[in-house]
Design an enzyme around this catalytic site. Structure first.
Site, PDB file in Angstrom:
ATOM      1  N   TRP A 103       0.833  -1.201   0.000  1.00 22.60           N
ATOM      2  CA  TRP A 103       0.000   0.000   0.000  1.00 22.60           C
ATOM      3  C   TRP A 103       0.872   1.258   0.000  1.00 22.60           C
ATOM      4  CZ3 TRP A 103      -4.357  -1.078  -1.910  1.00 22.60           C
ATOM      5  CH2 TRP A 103      -4.999  -2.284  -1.609  1.00 22.60           C
ATOM      6  N   ASP A 173      -1.806   6.625   6.427  1.00 21.12           N
ATOM      7  CA  ASP A 173      -2.851   5.707   5.979  1.00 21.12           C
ATOM      8  C   ASP A 173      -3.078   4.712   7.114  1.00 21.12           C
ATOM      9  OD1 ASP A 173      -4.394   3.717   4.846  1.00 21.12           O
ATOM     10  OD2 ASP A 173      -3.034   3.289   3.166  1.00 21.12           O
ATOM     11  N   LYS A 197     -12.156  -2.281   6.794  1.00 20.12           N
ATOM     12  CA  LYS A 197     -11.430  -3.191   7.680  1.00 20.12           C
ATOM     13  C   LYS A 197     -11.905  -3.041   9.125  1.00 20.12           C
ATOM     14  CE  LYS A 197      -8.343  -3.453   4.069  1.00 20.12           C
ATOM     15  NZ  LYS A 197      -7.635  -2.550   3.164  1.00 20.12           N
TER      16      LYS A 197
HETATM   17  C1  LIG Z   1      -7.088  -2.006   2.095  1.00 18.14           C
HETATM   18  C2  LIG Z   1      -6.087  -0.932   2.164  1.00 18.14           C
HETATM   19  C3  LIG Z   1      -6.035   0.120   1.228  1.00 18.14           C
HETATM   20  C4  LIG Z   1      -6.935   0.177   0.017  1.00 18.14           C
HETATM   21  O1  LIG Z   1      -8.187   0.594   0.328  1.00 18.14           O
HETATM   22  P1  LIG Z   1      -9.305   0.830  -0.806  1.00 18.14           P
HETATM   23  O2  LIG Z   1     -10.409   1.421   0.004  1.00 18.14           O
HETATM   24  O3  LIG Z   1      -9.607  -0.497  -1.416  1.00 18.14           O
HETATM   25  O4  LIG Z   1      -8.769   1.780  -1.808  1.00 18.14           O
HETATM   26  C5  LIG Z   1      -5.111   1.114   1.407  1.00 18.14           C
HETATM   27  N1  LIG Z   1      -4.253   1.087   2.450  1.00 18.14           N
HETATM   28  C6  LIG Z   1      -4.250   0.086   3.347  1.00 18.14           C
HETATM   29  C7  LIG Z   1      -3.282   0.107   4.471  1.00 18.14           C
HETATM   30  C8  LIG Z   1      -5.176  -0.947   3.233  1.00 18.14           C
HETATM   31  O5  LIG Z   1      -5.174  -1.945   4.135  1.00 18.14           O
END
Ligand SMILES: *Cc1c(COP(=O)(O)O)cnc(C)c1O
Length: 362
Positions: A103, A173, A197
């Site tokens: 990511w 993030d 998540k």
């Molecule tokens: C799942 C995830 C993403 C991607 O998220 P989307 O909503 O599918 O764009 C980005 N960063 C991390 C750390 C993730 O676990």
């Protein structure tokens, strides 16, 4: 009885059963309106209450001070990989990024397309088996911002200590560990997280941005990309993903009833210990590739002695009622995702299953 199984999916992932029951109960008639929340105007009093309650709960549960704005936007966390540099990386400046896995690499790629990037630290050479120590993160004092990924969902690593960014805005993030443990948010200038998540279903991304950052947004951006649009309109400039935000609000209420972040942190600690204790007790069978002080509490990556055993483990687990345990296709092996909504009972049951499988195959 409806059949529910133990769901270890890495995302979208399991939701609290009590939340799903409320959704089910309110689906045909939301609070006496005779309509579902999906069918109501986002300008209605009924929706407004849900929207503002979700924002207040995020503020309360994270203990955010008034200098932060909480926004809801569409497009997933991946969209933010580009929107962050578009808003905060002006020409002639450099943004610093820490590369700790899939990511972060994606975020870096988007920023490189739009401007100048400084790699502040990277664990790529080791196969991303650790996150750098705060003192090993090296960024220019005049960087436009420093970007981190707090939990590396695919590789199973997590920052347990964040760098002190000084005057450089720290952007993080937190898609896969938001609200799972206590964090000192005073260091951060922006936090973002896709909901699917730890917060609810997919469809909304939560942005937590300091007002002082909003003043730095680039001029002339398309309206929907400019963070100030959403901040000035309380995330109601256009139609928000109202069903998702409604479920996020229910998940936050559930989290508050668990004792908030300190309460869920205590449970999350027990859950991850059950799995890591097995890895530490039987290293010849359960091999944890991640360095101990970088271990993720949310996504536990492990390998079994052979790929054949790994495939059998995943298949037998599924037959025994545990789904979502296959490692990401880029790393293989097994991944046990233990987000907030996975119960302690679920973690105990899967740990028992793992141990039984080990005994039968050692
Ligand atoms: C799942 C995830 C993403 C991607 O998220 P989307 O909503 O599918 O764009 C980005 N960063 C991390 C750390 C993730 O676990």
């Amino acid at each position: 009885m409806t059949k529910r199984i133990y769901n270890f999916n890495p995302g979208p992932s399991t939701l609290p059963l009590s939340v799903l029951k409320i959704v089910q109960q309110e689906l045909l008639d939301f609070k006496g309106t005779g309509m579902s929340i999906m069918e109501i105007s986002h300008r209605s009093a009924e929706y407004d209450e849900v929207h503002n309650a979700a924002i207040s709960l995020i503020r309360e549960l994270m203990g955010l001070d008034d200098s932060f704005k909480v926004l809801f936007v569409g497009g997933g966390a991946s969209t933010q990989f580009a929107y962050i540099p578009m808003n905060f990386l002006p020409e002639g400046r450099t943004a610093a990024y820490v590369d700790t896995g899939t990511w972060s690499s994606k975020a870096i790629k988007e920023a490189e397309n739009l401007g100048s990037v400084h790699l502040a630290a990277s664990s790529r050479a080791s196969g991303y088996t650790y996150v750098p120590k705060p003192e090993d993160i090296d960024f220019p004092e005049d960087a436009a911002y420093l970007h981190l990924t707090s939990n590396n969902t695919i590789k199973g690593t997590q920052f347990h200590h964040f760098p002190d960014p000084g005057d450089v805005p720290l952007i993080c993030d937190m898609s896969s560990d938001i609200l799972s443990h206590q964090v000192d948010f005073s260091k951060f200038s922006m936090i973002y997280a896709g909901a699917q998540k730890n917060l609810g279903p997919s469809g909304v991304t939560v942005l937590i941005i300091r007002e002082s950052m909003l003043e730095k947004c680039a001029a002339g951006l398309p309206t929907m990309i400019d963070y100030r649009t959403h901040a000035s309109k309380n995330s109601l400039f256009n139609t928000p993903p109202s069903l998702t935000i409604y479920i996020v609000k229910l998940v936050l209420e559930w989290l508050k009833a668990q004792g908030g972040v300190p309460g869920i942190e205590a449970v999350n600690r027990q859950k991850k210990d059950l799995i890591y204790n097995l890895i530490d007790a039987y290293p010849d069978f359960f091999r944890g590739p991640v360095e101990k002080d970088s271990r993720s509490w949310m996504n536990i990556a492990l390998r079994l002695p052979t790929e054949e055993l790994e495939a059998r483990f995943v298949a037998e687990a599924k037959a025994a009622g545990f789904v979502g345990l296959k490692g990401h296709r880029s790393v293989g092996g097994v991944r046990v995702s233990l987000y907030n909504a996975m119960t302690l009972e679920g973690a105990e049951k899967v740990a028992d299953f793992m141990d039984t499988f080990r005994k039968a195959n050692s």
